[in-house]
Design a protein around this motif. Structure first.
Motif, PDB file in Angstrom:
ATOM      1  N   LEU A  96       8.404   4.620   4.343  1.00 40.40           N
ATOM      2  CA  LEU A  96       7.313   4.062   4.351  1.00 40.40           C
ATOM      3  C   LEU A  96       6.544   4.920   3.154  1.00 40.40           C
ATOM      4  O   LEU A  96       5.901   4.673   1.752  1.00 40.40           O
ATOM      5  CB  LEU A  96       6.279   3.483   4.446  1.00 40.40           C
ATOM      6  CG  LEU A  96       6.787   2.040   4.945  1.00 40.40           C
ATOM      7  CD1 LEU A  96       5.950   1.550   6.568  1.00 40.40           C
ATOM      8  CD2 LEU A  96       6.603   0.862   3.969  1.00 40.40           C
ATOM      9  N   LYS A  97       5.966   6.563   3.739  1.00 38.69           N
ATOM     10  CA  LYS A  97       5.241   7.433   3.357  1.00 38.69           C
ATOM     11  C   LYS A  97       6.075   7.662   1.979  1.00 38.69           C
ATOM     12  O   LYS A  97       5.099   7.682   0.567  1.00 38.69           O
ATOM     13  CB  LYS A  97       5.417   8.520   4.675  1.00 38.69           C
ATOM     14  CG  LYS A  97       3.991   8.890   5.284  1.00 38.69           C
ATOM     15  CD  LYS A  97       3.928   9.627   6.282  1.00 38.69           C
ATOM     16  CE  LYS A  97       3.447   9.582   7.607  1.00 38.69           C
ATOM     17  NZ  LYS A  97       3.304  10.639   8.697  1.00 38.69           N
ATOM     18  N   GLU A  98       7.609   7.983   2.068  1.00 42.08           N
ATOM     19  CA  GLU A  98       8.151   8.399   0.898  1.00 42.08           C
ATOM     20  C   GLU A  98       8.142   7.193   0.021  1.00 42.08           C
ATOM     21  O   GLU A  98       8.030   7.911  -1.873  1.00 42.08           O
ATOM     22  CB  GLU A  98       9.768   8.541   1.556  1.00 42.08           C
ATOM     23  CG  GLU A  98      10.673   9.152   0.261  1.00 42.08           C
ATOM     24  CD  GLU A  98       9.581   9.729  -0.458  1.00 42.08           C
ATOM     25  OE1 GLU A  98      10.031  10.593  -1.387  1.00 42.08           O
ATOM     26  OE2 GLU A  98       9.582  11.882   0.603  1.00 42.08           O
ATOM     27  N   TYR A  99       7.598   5.795   0.248  1.00 41.07           N
ATOM     28  CA  TYR A  99       8.107   5.000  -1.213  1.00 41.07           C
ATOM     29  C   TYR A  99       6.481   5.152  -1.736  1.00 41.07           C
ATOM     30  O   TYR A  99       6.476   4.816  -2.276  1.00 41.07           O
ATOM     31  CB  TYR A  99       8.380   3.747  -0.312  1.00 41.07           C
ATOM     32  CG  TYR A  99       8.102   2.241  -0.955  1.00 41.07           C
ATOM     33  CD1 TYR A  99       9.149   2.380  -1.695  1.00 41.07           C
ATOM     34  CD2 TYR A  99       7.133   1.891  -1.133  1.00 41.07           C
ATOM     35  CE1 TYR A  99       8.773   1.182  -3.035  1.00 41.07           C
ATOM     36  CE2 TYR A  99       6.577   0.286  -2.226  1.00 41.07           C
ATOM     37  CZ  TYR A  99       8.043   0.210  -2.577  1.00 41.07           C
ATOM     38  OH  TYR A  99       7.842  -0.823  -3.857  1.00 41.07           O
ATOM     39  N   LEU A 100       5.325   5.253  -0.878  1.00 43.39           N
ATOM     40  CA  LEU A 100       4.323   5.492  -1.335  1.00 43.39           C
ATOM     41  C   LEU A 100       4.046   6.482  -2.104  1.00 43.39           C
ATOM     42  O   LEU A 100       3.928   6.637  -3.386  1.00 43.39           O
ATOM     43  CB  LEU A 100       3.384   5.490  -0.214  1.00 43.39           C
ATOM     44  CG  LEU A 100       1.631   5.803  -0.543  1.00 43.39           C
ATOM     45  CD1 LEU A 100       1.270   4.983  -1.471  1.00 43.39           C
ATOM     46  CD2 LEU A 100       0.315   6.175   0.952  1.00 43.39           C
ATOM     47  N   LYS A 101       4.909   7.647  -1.597  1.00 40.91           N
ATOM     48  CA  LYS A 101       4.460   8.867  -2.643  1.00 40.91           C
ATOM     49  C   LYS A 101       5.041   9.040  -4.037  1.00 40.91           C
ATOM     50  O   LYS A 101       4.569   8.951  -4.830  1.00 40.91           O
ATOM     51  CB  LYS A 101       5.176   9.872  -1.980  1.00 40.91           C
ATOM     52  CG  LYS A 101       5.568  11.759  -2.512  1.00 40.91           C
ATOM     53  CD  LYS A 101       6.063  12.699  -1.975  1.00 40.91           C
ATOM     54  CE  LYS A 101       6.593  13.602  -2.254  1.00 40.91           C
ATOM     55  NZ  LYS A 101       6.615  14.521  -1.975  1.00 40.91           N
ATOM     56  N   GLN A 102       6.815   8.110  -3.870  1.00 38.77           N
ATOM     57  CA  GLN A 102       7.672   8.041  -4.873  1.00 38.77           C
ATOM     58  C   GLN A 102       6.470   6.662  -5.682  1.00 38.77           C
ATOM     59  O   GLN A 102       6.929   6.733  -7.236  1.00 38.77           O
ATOM     60  CB  GLN A 102       9.110   7.088  -4.889  1.00 38.77           C
ATOM     61  CG  GLN A 102       9.629   7.972  -4.208  1.00 38.77           C
ATOM     62  CD  GLN A 102      11.138   7.696  -3.580  1.00 38.77           C
ATOM     63  OE1 GLN A 102      10.803   6.607  -4.189  1.00 38.77           O
ATOM     64  NE2 GLN A 102      12.063   7.836  -3.110  1.00 38.77           N
ATOM     65  N   GLU A 105       3.545   8.493  -7.201  1.00 29.76           N
ATOM     66  CA  GLU A 105       4.116  10.146  -9.260  1.00 29.76           C
ATOM     67  C   GLU A 105       4.641   9.555 -10.014  1.00 29.76           C
ATOM     68  O   GLU A 105       4.700   9.677 -11.303  1.00 29.76           O
ATOM     69  CB  GLU A 105       5.201  10.864  -7.996  1.00 29.76           C
ATOM     70  CG  GLU A 105       5.236  11.842  -6.734  1.00 29.76           C
ATOM     71  CD  GLU A 105       5.988  12.341  -6.260  1.00 29.76           C
ATOM     72  OE1 GLU A 105       7.245  11.975  -6.120  1.00 29.76           O
ATOM     73  OE2 GLU A 105       5.596  13.018  -5.589  1.00 29.76           O
ATOM     74  N   SER A 106       4.837   8.041  -9.503  1.00 27.97           N
ATOM     75  CA  SER A 106       5.698   7.785 -11.403  1.00 27.97           C
ATOM     76  C   SER A 106       4.372   6.577 -12.288  1.00 27.97           C
ATOM     77  O   SER A 106       4.778   6.262 -13.072  1.00 27.97           O
ATOM     78  CB  SER A 106       6.818   6.099 -10.122  1.00 27.97           C
ATOM     79  OG  SER A 106       5.807   5.449  -9.844  1.00 27.97           O
ATOM     80  N   GLY A 107       3.461   6.880 -11.348  1.00 25.10           N
ATOM     81  CA  GLY A 107       2.563   5.886 -12.134  1.00 25.10           C
ATOM     82  C   GLY A 107       2.524   4.508 -11.603  1.00 25.10           C
ATOM     83  O   GLY A 107       1.519   3.753 -12.524  1.00 25.10           O
ATOM     84  N   MET A 108       3.377   3.911 -10.467  1.00 31.02           N
ATOM     85  CA  MET A 108       2.853   2.404 -10.563  1.00 31.02           C
ATOM     86  C   MET A 108       2.430   2.140  -9.666  1.00 31.02           C
ATOM     87  O   MET A 108       1.878   0.996  -9.402  1.00 31.02           O
ATOM     88  CB  MET A 108       4.916   2.705 -10.177  1.00 31.02           C
ATOM     89  CG  MET A 108       5.724   2.841 -10.975  1.00 31.02           C
ATOM     90  SD  MET A 108       7.291   2.276 -10.086  1.00 31.02           S
ATOM     91  CE  MET A 108       7.350   0.403  -9.454  1.00 31.02           C
ATOM     92  N   LEU A 109       1.248   3.090  -9.146  1.00 34.53           N
ATOM     93  CA  LEU A 109       0.905   2.337  -7.505  1.00 34.53           C
ATOM     94  C   LEU A 109      -0.656   2.669  -8.361  1.00 34.53           C
ATOM     95  O   LEU A 109      -1.578   3.815  -8.694  1.00 34.53           O
ATOM     96  CB  LEU A 109       1.042   3.006  -6.874  1.00 34.53           C
ATOM     97  CG  LEU A 109       0.270   2.223  -5.653  1.00 34.53           C
ATOM     98  CD1 LEU A 109       0.606   1.286  -5.377  1.00 34.53           C
ATOM     99  CD2 LEU A 109       0.250   3.472  -4.165  1.00 34.53           C
ATOM    100  N   LYS A 110      -1.795   1.849  -8.571  1.00 31.13           N
ATOM    101  CA  LYS A 110      -3.324   1.419  -9.246  1.00 31.13           C
ATOM    102  C   LYS A 110      -4.133   1.544  -8.147  1.00 31.13           C
ATOM    103  O   LYS A 110      -3.810   1.036  -6.956  1.00 31.13           O
ATOM    104  CB  LYS A 110      -3.238   0.739 -10.368  1.00 31.13           C
ATOM    105  CG  LYS A 110      -2.719   0.800 -11.717  1.00 31.13           C
ATOM    106  CD  LYS A 110      -2.648   2.416 -12.229  1.00 31.13           C
ATOM    107  CE  LYS A 110      -1.263   2.424 -13.621  1.00 31.13           C
ATOM    108  NZ  LYS A 110      -1.154   3.409 -13.961  1.00 31.13           N
TER     109      LYS A 110
END
Length: 549
Positions: A96-102, A105-110
């Protein structure tokens, strides 16, 4: 276009053939190419636009998953896939930490967006023997709200930020038909079960019609890769803060755009009599065609065995202080079933525990006494923990059973310790149902399980987990290869009143069919789950291809 498919090993649903002709999406003829004389074969080839040599491959009718959650599957495929990272609690948190990081970094998470995941199973954790809680998920983030859902779909976990967003505190009252867990000080632990899930889900960002369409197409693509051409799907209650009209609109738009590669028979899920009445009064229960139609009323009776929320007639053998959670009272069951039955609707009710099955059978009996119907095809979805007297009542009432043979892959490890030897010895029946004249169909309950039909067929035949590391469970309940395939083809068509239109390779039926890499009738039963799907056809159109032949 008129196409002849020849030189195959074609299981028609009754016998075997080696060729068939498809025209305008329908099987025009089925027979034995090898028995036709040379002149007849040449004449057939002159009359068609295309000849396909099946090169001996096994072919059968397209698979029908008779109970799943299509939209929920698409939603799950759009979030963190926890089923692949559930060996330990530590592994899941790390993923989940890696999923959040990705996503960052992709700009998908606002800012303010939720992190969502599905598919964990705490029973598989090798380092912790418990559910995750808010503090575990706080290790992933305290900035973003997080919600992860157990594989069964009956429990979700949120972090502290999510509790803040949804406004659940120690002062929040528990809800009927569900609960959220608290610590010794009464503070919520972020663990929500059954009806309490809505305390979370109603506060999630609303999904748009366009987003739902994308999810559905994603799910259909995955299903086609497993040879699935039809589903009976519970979708209208997928998102508790989205009106079912919007879900219906998303599916209808895809149908009108001719983008649906899976036929949908909707198991219309309503939780109140008011909503059901509105649905019927609008005439929605009579809407549909062969690609999308509204089918039976779907009711959720109880929870899951893995989460100990399935409602038993006695305390759990491994947790004496609980019998599980009934989602509805007897009165609610009676009212919903009677109304649906009186209005000509079919009904399908989720039943895991034998305790809730008692309530369901009473409701069906009452409804059918009030309004007798000769061919109602009301059914029991899952029908897992059962007693002999209940099976006799199912037969007496003429009910259909929607099985999920794939559940044996996981439940075989827990059923005896959960319900005790006595109940376990009469549960997860299959062969006995057929022998008593009870009709069955099969499915996956996806995304609870991955909708890999050949794995479901393997479990139905071997009565073991996929890895066959555990002795067979009630081996006498094993289905034959024919019965197992029929449960995913003919049985599914019968469950939705479509047995005259699909489910077999037969003249006049819809040309939905699948080409497999091996013949299930000849292969080692323990290798059935690995048989690849080479091609999937819907209405004679190729919708999935894995290599060539």
């Amino acid at each position: 276009m008129k196409v002849v498919y020849k030189n195959g090993t074609i299981y028609t649903g009754e016998t075997f053939a080696d060729y068939f002709i498809v025209e305008d999406g329908v099987f025009q003829s089925v027979g034995m190419w090898s028995e036709e004389n040379e002149e007849k074969r040449k004449e057939i080839e002159k009359q068609v636009d295309k000849v396909v040599d099946l090169q001996g491959r096994f072919v059968c009718a397209g698979f029908n998953d008779s109970h799943m959650h299509l939209l929920n599957l698409g939603s799950a495929l759009s979030m963190a896939e926890l089923s692949k990272h559930t060996k330990t609690m530590k592994e899941m948190i790390s993923y989940l930490k890696e999923y959040l990081k990705q996503r960052q970094e992709s700009g998908m998470l606002k800012k303010g967006m939720w992190i969502k995941g599905r598919g964990f199973n705490h029973d598989y954790f090798e380092d912790e023997n418990r559910f995750p809680n808010r503090y575990d998920l706080d290790q992933v983030s305290t900035e973003y709200p997080i919600c992860i859902t157990r594989a069964c779909g009956h429990i979700c976990i949120v972090n502290s930020k999510a509790l803040e967003v949804i406004g659940v505190t120690k002062e929040t009252e528990q809800v009927e038909g569900g609960h959220f867990e608290v610590d010794e000080q009464g503070e919520p632990l972020g663990i929500f079960c059954e009806n309490a899930l809505n305390l979370v889900y109603e506060k999630l960002p609303k999904v748009t019609v366009e987003e739902m369409k994308e999810m559905i197409l994603l799910a259909c693509e995955r299903l086609n890769s497993y040879g699935v051409t039809s589903v009976q799907s519970d979708d209208y209650a997928t998102f508790s803060n989205v009106d079912y009209h919007n879900v219906m609109e998303a599916i209808e738009q895809l149908r009108e755009e001719k983008k649906l590669n899976v036929r949908i028979n909707e198991q219309v899920h309503f939780t109140t009599l008011k909503d059901l009445k509105q649905f019927v009064e609008e005439g929605n229960h009579k809407r549909g065609d062969m690609f999308f139609k509204n089918g039976p009323l779907k009711l959720l009776g109880d929870g899951s065995l893995g989460a100990r929320t399935a409602y038993l007639s006695r305390p759990y053998a491994d947790q004496k202080d609980t019998r599980g959670i009934p989602v509805y009272s007897q009165q609610q069951f009676d009212e919903m079933c009677s109304y649906a039955n009186q209005n000509g609707m079919q009904i399908a009710i989720h039943s895991i525990g034998d305790g809730i099955l008692d309530h369901i059978l009473l409701a069906y009996e009452k409804a059918l006494k009030e309004e007798a119907r000769e061919d109602h095809r009301h059914g029991i979805v899952h029908c897992q923990i059962t007693r002999p007297d209940q099976i006799e009542k199912i037969k007496e009432l003429g009910l259909h059973v929607y099985l999920q043979s794939i559940f044996l892959d996981y439940d075989i490890h827990i059923v005896k310790e959960r319900v005790g030897e006595e109940l376990a010895s009469t549960s997860y029946q299959a062969k006995s149902l057929l022998e008593k004249g009870i009709t069955i169909s099969n499915g996956s309950d996806a995304p609870v399980e991955e909708p890999v039909v050949m794995r479901g067929i393997q479990c139905a035949i071997t009565r073991q987990n996929i890895a066959h590391t555990v002795p067979p469970y009630l081996e006498k309940e094993a289905l034959t290869v024919k019965e197992a395939i029929d449960s995913f083809t003919k049985g599914g068509a019968y469950a939705s009143f479509e047995e005259e239109k699909k489910g077999q390779i037969k003249e006049g039926m819809i040309a939905d069919f699948v080409v497999l890499g091996e013949n299930p009738f000849e292969i080692n039963p323990y290798e059935l789950g690995e048989i690849p799907v080479l091609k999937t056809y819907v209405s004679g159109n190729l919708v999935y291809e894995n290599g060539t032949f």
